[in-house]
Write an enzyme that holds these catalytic residues in place. Sequence first.
Site, PDB file in Angstrom:
ATOM      1  N   GLU A   1       0.880  -1.163   0.000  1.00 46.90           N
ATOM      2  CA  GLU A   1       0.000   0.000   0.000  1.00 46.90           C
ATOM      3  C   GLU A   1       0.919   1.215   0.000  1.00 46.90           C
ATOM      4  O   GLU A   1       1.507   1.553   1.021  1.00 46.90           O
ATOM      5  CB  GLU A   1      -0.892  -0.076   1.248  1.00 46.90           C
ATOM      6  CG  GLU A   1      -2.181   0.659   1.084  1.00 46.90           C
ATOM      7  CD  GLU A   1      -2.025   2.102   1.492  1.00 46.90           C
ATOM      8  OE1 GLU A   1      -1.724   2.919   0.591  1.00 46.90           O
ATOM      9  OE2 GLU A   1      -2.191   2.402   2.665  1.00 46.90           O
TER      10      GLU A   1
ATOM     11  N   CYS B   1      -2.239   8.896   2.453  1.00 44.39           N
ATOM     12  CA  CYS B   1      -1.965   8.407   1.094  1.00 44.39           C
ATOM     13  C   CYS B   1      -3.148   8.648   0.160  1.00 44.39           C
ATOM     14  O   CYS B   1      -2.975   8.758  -1.049  1.00 44.39           O
ATOM     15  CB  CYS B   1      -1.587   6.935   1.133  1.00 44.39           C
ATOM     16  SG  CYS B   1      -2.795   5.935   1.997  1.00 44.39           S
TER      17      CYS B   1
HETATM   18  P1  NAD Z   1      10.410   6.999   3.536  1.00 43.71           P
HETATM   19  O1  NAD Z   1      10.334   6.598   2.121  1.00 43.71           O
HETATM   20  O2  NAD Z   1      11.741   7.208   4.151  1.00 43.71           O
HETATM   21  O3  NAD Z   1       9.685   5.934   4.486  1.00 43.71           O
HETATM   22  C1  NAD Z   1       8.369   5.510   4.287  1.00 43.71           C
HETATM   23  C2  NAD Z   1       8.075   4.421   5.330  1.00 43.71           C
HETATM   24  O4  NAD Z   1       8.851   3.263   5.032  1.00 43.71           O
HETATM   25  C3  NAD Z   1       8.452   4.794   6.762  1.00 43.71           C
HETATM   26  O5  NAD Z   1       7.460   4.292   7.625  1.00 43.71           O
HETATM   27  C4  NAD Z   1       9.801   4.116   6.986  1.00 43.71           C
HETATM   28  O6  NAD Z   1      10.011   3.764   8.340  1.00 43.71           O
HETATM   29  C5  NAD Z   1       9.656   2.875   6.154  1.00 43.71           C
HETATM   30  N1  NAD Z   1      10.917   2.384   5.603  1.00 43.71           N
HETATM   31  C6  NAD Z   1      11.906   3.097   5.020  1.00 43.71           C
HETATM   32  N2  NAD Z   1      12.881   2.294   4.569  1.00 43.71           N
HETATM   33  C7  NAD Z   1      12.518   1.023   4.895  1.00 43.71           C
HETATM   34  C8  NAD Z   1      13.104  -0.257   4.697  1.00 43.71           C
HETATM   35  N3  NAD Z   1      14.266  -0.416   4.038  1.00 43.71           N
HETATM   36  N4  NAD Z   1      12.439  -1.340   5.171  1.00 43.71           N
HETATM   37  C9  NAD Z   1      11.266  -1.218   5.822  1.00 43.71           C
HETATM   38  N5  NAD Z   1      10.648  -0.035   6.014  1.00 43.71           N
HETATM   39  C10 NAD Z   1      11.262   1.072   5.557  1.00 43.71           C
HETATM   40  O7  NAD Z   1       9.535   8.310   3.641  1.00 43.71           O
HETATM   41  P2  NAD Z   1       9.066   9.184   4.869  1.00 43.71           P
HETATM   42  O8  NAD Z   1       9.798  10.475   4.836  1.00 43.71           O
HETATM   43  O9  NAD Z   1       9.009   8.430   6.151  1.00 43.71           O
HETATM   44  O10 NAD Z   1       7.568   9.418   4.402  1.00 43.71           O
HETATM   45  C11 NAD Z   1       7.288  10.184   3.281  1.00 43.71           C
HETATM   46  C12 NAD Z   1       6.803   9.384   2.126  1.00 43.71           C
HETATM   47  O11 NAD Z   1       6.332   8.116   2.523  1.00 43.71           O
HETATM   48  C13 NAD Z   1       5.597  10.092   1.531  1.00 43.71           C
HETATM   49  O12 NAD Z   1       5.979  10.783   0.383  1.00 43.71           O
HETATM   50  C14 NAD Z   1       4.613   9.009   1.222  1.00 43.71           C
HETATM   51  O13 NAD Z   1       4.671   8.659  -0.123  1.00 43.71           O
HETATM   52  C15 NAD Z   1       5.089   7.807   1.939  1.00 43.71           C
HETATM   53  N6  NAD Z   1       4.168   7.373   2.986  1.00 43.71           N
HETATM   54  C16 NAD Z   1       3.075   6.713   2.579  1.00 43.71           C
HETATM   55  C17 NAD Z   1       2.179   6.266   3.518  1.00 43.71           C
HETATM   56  C18 NAD Z   1       0.948   5.538   3.099  1.00 43.71           C
HETATM   57  O14 NAD Z   1       0.014   5.499   3.860  1.00 43.71           O
HETATM   58  N7  NAD Z   1       0.950   4.908   1.937  1.00 43.71           N
HETATM   59  C19 NAD Z   1       2.414   6.502   4.858  1.00 43.71           C
HETATM   60  C20 NAD Z   1       3.570   7.173   5.248  1.00 43.71           C
HETATM   61  C21 NAD Z   1       4.467   7.594   4.286  1.00 43.71           C
END
Ligand code: NAD
Length: 474
Positions: A247, A281
């Site tokens: 997701e 999202c």
């Molecule tokens: P990010 O890409 O660094 O991280 C997104 C999420 O993934 C975080 O919860 C992080 O802890 C997790 N994550 C990161 N690297 C990982 C790995 N190697 N293995 C497992 N989990 C990992 O971005 P961010 O700054 O935390 O959030 C911003 C972006 O994330 C937004 O632009 C949005 O697209 C996305 N986001 C989406 C949702 C959603 O509900 N789909 C929720 C939160 C963030």
Amino acid sequence: MTASLYIDGAWTEGSGKRRGKVLNPATGQQVGEVPFAEDADLDRALLAAGKGFRVWKAMSAIERSKIMRKAAEIMRERHETMARAITAEQGKPIAEARIEASLAPEHTEWNAEEGRRAYGRLIPARASDVTQLVVKEPIGPVAAFSPWNFPVNQVVRKIASALAAGCSIIVKAPEEAPTCAVELVRCFEEAGAPAGVLNLVFGVPAEISERLISSSVIQKVSFTGSVPVGRHLGALAAKHLKPTTMELGGHAPFIVTEDVDPIAVAAAATASKFRNAGQVCISPTRFLVHDKVFDRFLEAFVEKAEAIKVGDGMAEGTQMGPLAQARRVDSVDELVQDAAAKGATVHVGGRRIGNHGFFYAPTIVANAPLPSRIMNEEPFGPVAIVNRVTSLDEALTEANRLPFALASYAFTNSLSHADRITDDIEAGMLTINHFGLGVPETPFGGFRDSGHGSEGGVEGLSAYLRNKFVSRKR
Ligand code: NAD
């Protein structure tokens, strides 16, 4: 507030010394700490999940559902504690946090009930002494990764579906808002979930996903987060042949046709756009408004956005809180400034607020050109783009232009427009003339770069089940 890991039915600080800081986004000040799991902790969690799976699978669906229902009851008792933890660590207004906390028992109960209906199938055989069955079995121990924007709901959805299907689970919950997940897991613990069935870890996300996904214990991966991380984890899961539910991000179009009351639609759009400061999202992002109602829509939308009371989520009357992290403020501001530099008009907002905490003003950008970054990258913040269209064809072409295909919205009074949008929109979810997404009984998920599979509904539950075919001769 100090969070802990929960492994094999016990709370632990883990075997290492690494800790993360938990900040209150409204002040930027540290409010807690979270221990990071080391490899040894993860290995213990894997062992526990393997053992927990055998215990949980052997219980009847009705026994499992009783424990889950009890957990839901405890969640209702702890509602205010959970809501306050959400606001303190994630920042959203307490009224929104209360809604999030109140949905947790709903997700749990719905899945508990539906898990009792994970029926198989009887297929007529080609010989009268043969019985052919399709048996639904839990898929096995699950590794789940949930993000910080809904630190209770994103966690409970994964736990509830996995447990209802008879799976055990290791959840890596968000390090930024860990207490919320701790409170939630306590409810299952106190309800009697056997040791190992549910395990909670925090740490360095890349280390945890690598260790868990490559383990032979894990049979299913569920991730909610960004597209790049989803791509990375999808590749890792594919290497180990593990099925995934992904997701990921969105960039939701919001189509406004020429026959609506633009002022009423703008009022409705305001609450939806600025909920959780746009860190959702499914947040509506590209407002594609018909020329005939464009000016009135924009004027009303700007007026409503200007009137939003931004502040500490704990303060009564706050309508929008801070962003969850400092990095989100920088990222949103970069996109807005880039759009302005490329010719968009910033009608309201477009600036940080104050000099402490992670506040960004509700922002409306109009007529953003296609090459601007904001028209192509998910803002994940309190920014709406309002662009003019002259036909439904043009609106649909723009709506479907991006590789994201998660949520979509339309407001129209025309049946034929509603039919056309239903047929032609490229999105995993469409809601017309209201905001009807995200309840436990309906599927939630996207297509293309927004991921695959669903959370919620029978579709979500089925992702945690596998089919065993049995052909039996008497
Ligand atoms: P990010 O890409 O660094 O991280 C997104 C999420 O993934 C975080 O919860 C992080 O802890 C997790 N994550 C990161 N690297 C990982 C790995 N190697 N293995 C497992 N989990 C990992 O971005 P961010 O700054 O935390 O959030 C911003 C972006 O994330 C937004 O632009 C949005 O697209 C996305 N986001 C989406 C949702 C959603 O509900 N789909 C929720 C939160 C963030």
